[in-house]
Scaffold this active site. Structure first.
Site, PDB file in Angstrom:
ATOM      1  N   PHE A  23      15.966 -13.792  44.462  1.00 52.45           N
ATOM      2  CA  PHE A  23      17.204 -14.530  44.189  1.00 52.45           C
ATOM      3  C   PHE A  23      17.344 -14.690  42.679  1.00 52.45           C
ATOM      4  CE2 PHE A  23      20.158 -18.126  44.326  1.00 52.45           C
ATOM      5  CZ  PHE A  23      21.017 -17.689  45.320  1.00 52.45           C
ATOM      6  N   ILE A  87      18.775 -22.115  39.429  1.00 49.51           N
ATOM      7  CA  ILE A  87      19.888 -22.489  38.558  1.00 49.51           C
ATOM      8  C   ILE A  87      20.702 -23.584  39.242  1.00 49.51           C
ATOM      9  CG2 ILE A  87      21.935 -21.645  37.344  1.00 49.51           C
ATOM     10  CD1 ILE A  87      20.558 -18.838  37.394  1.00 49.51           C
ATOM     11  N   HIS A  93      20.849 -29.113  46.042  1.00 48.97           N
ATOM     12  CA  HIS A  93      19.935 -28.026  46.421  1.00 48.97           C
ATOM     13  C   HIS A  93      18.942 -27.711  45.301  1.00 48.97           C
ATOM     14  CE1 HIS A  93      18.948 -23.688  47.197  1.00 48.97           C
ATOM     15  NE2 HIS A  93      18.753 -24.190  48.401  1.00 48.97           N
TER      16      HIS A  93
END
Length: 192
Positions: A23, A87, A93
């Site tokens: 990711f 990020i 999250h």
């Protein structure tokens, strides 16, 4: 007494594993390049078909600690380097993922005694991530350097601490004719 420090030479016998989160691969790919460059410049063969570095790709940073722990438990590696990028977005999250990843990587190292290097960028924007992965400098280099130093240091500690210091029975007070030190019982001679 002694001073122990890791070195950046004599890296031929060292073995590393690198765990990379897919990711944000634009960032993690650059971190990996910096990591490999550092390893190569310090005498480590980063070739995946060689015998010094193994690479494991996982879906994202959250999966990194589990795999890092398994690799460290194998005791095939002198250090495990974890690379990823979390990020910040518009939801919490980010907070959950970055907290669990940092705790998981630390736990993997504590539980196994193998250095597990925290190379997970936790940033607010993609721009910040890219700056840390090559635009202004590449932290992948730093993570590899940390791994080399810690691997060298742990080898020194293991070899030097294998032999315990001699017990100085002279320092035990005479009022303790049979003193216990850890699991060791010391019997001193009675004074005549």
């Amino acid at each position: 007494m002694a001073v122990f420090e890791g070195t950046f030479t004599q890296t031929e016998p060292l073995r590393f594993a690198v765990v990379i989160g897919r990711f944000n691969d634009l960032v993690t790919g650059k971190l990996l390049e910096g990591c490999q460059d550092c390893l190569k410049r310090h005498g480590v063969d980063p070739n995946p078909h060689g015998n010094q570095v193994d690479y494991v790709w996982v879906p994202g940073s959250f999966e990194v600690p589990l795999v890092a722990r398994q690799l460290a438990l194998s005791h095939r590696y002198d250090a495990v380097i974890c690379l990823g990028a979390v990020i910040r977005g518009q939801t919490p999250h980010f907070d959950y993922v970055s907290a669990e990843v940092s705790k998981g990587i630390a736990a993997a190292s504590f539980q196994t005694g193998v250095p597990v290097i925290f190379g997970i960028l936790t940033v607010d924007t993609m721009q910040q991530a890219l700056e840390r992965a090559g635009i202004k400098g590449n932290h992948g280099w730093d993570y590899a350097l940390n791994a080399i130093e810690m691997a060298s240091l742990m080898r020194q500690l293991r070899s030097n601490l294998a032999e315990p210091y001699p017990l100085n029975t002279q320092s035990l007070p005479p009022s303790f004719p049979n003193a216990s030190v850890g699991n060791l019982t010391v019997e001193s001679e009675e004074l005549s």
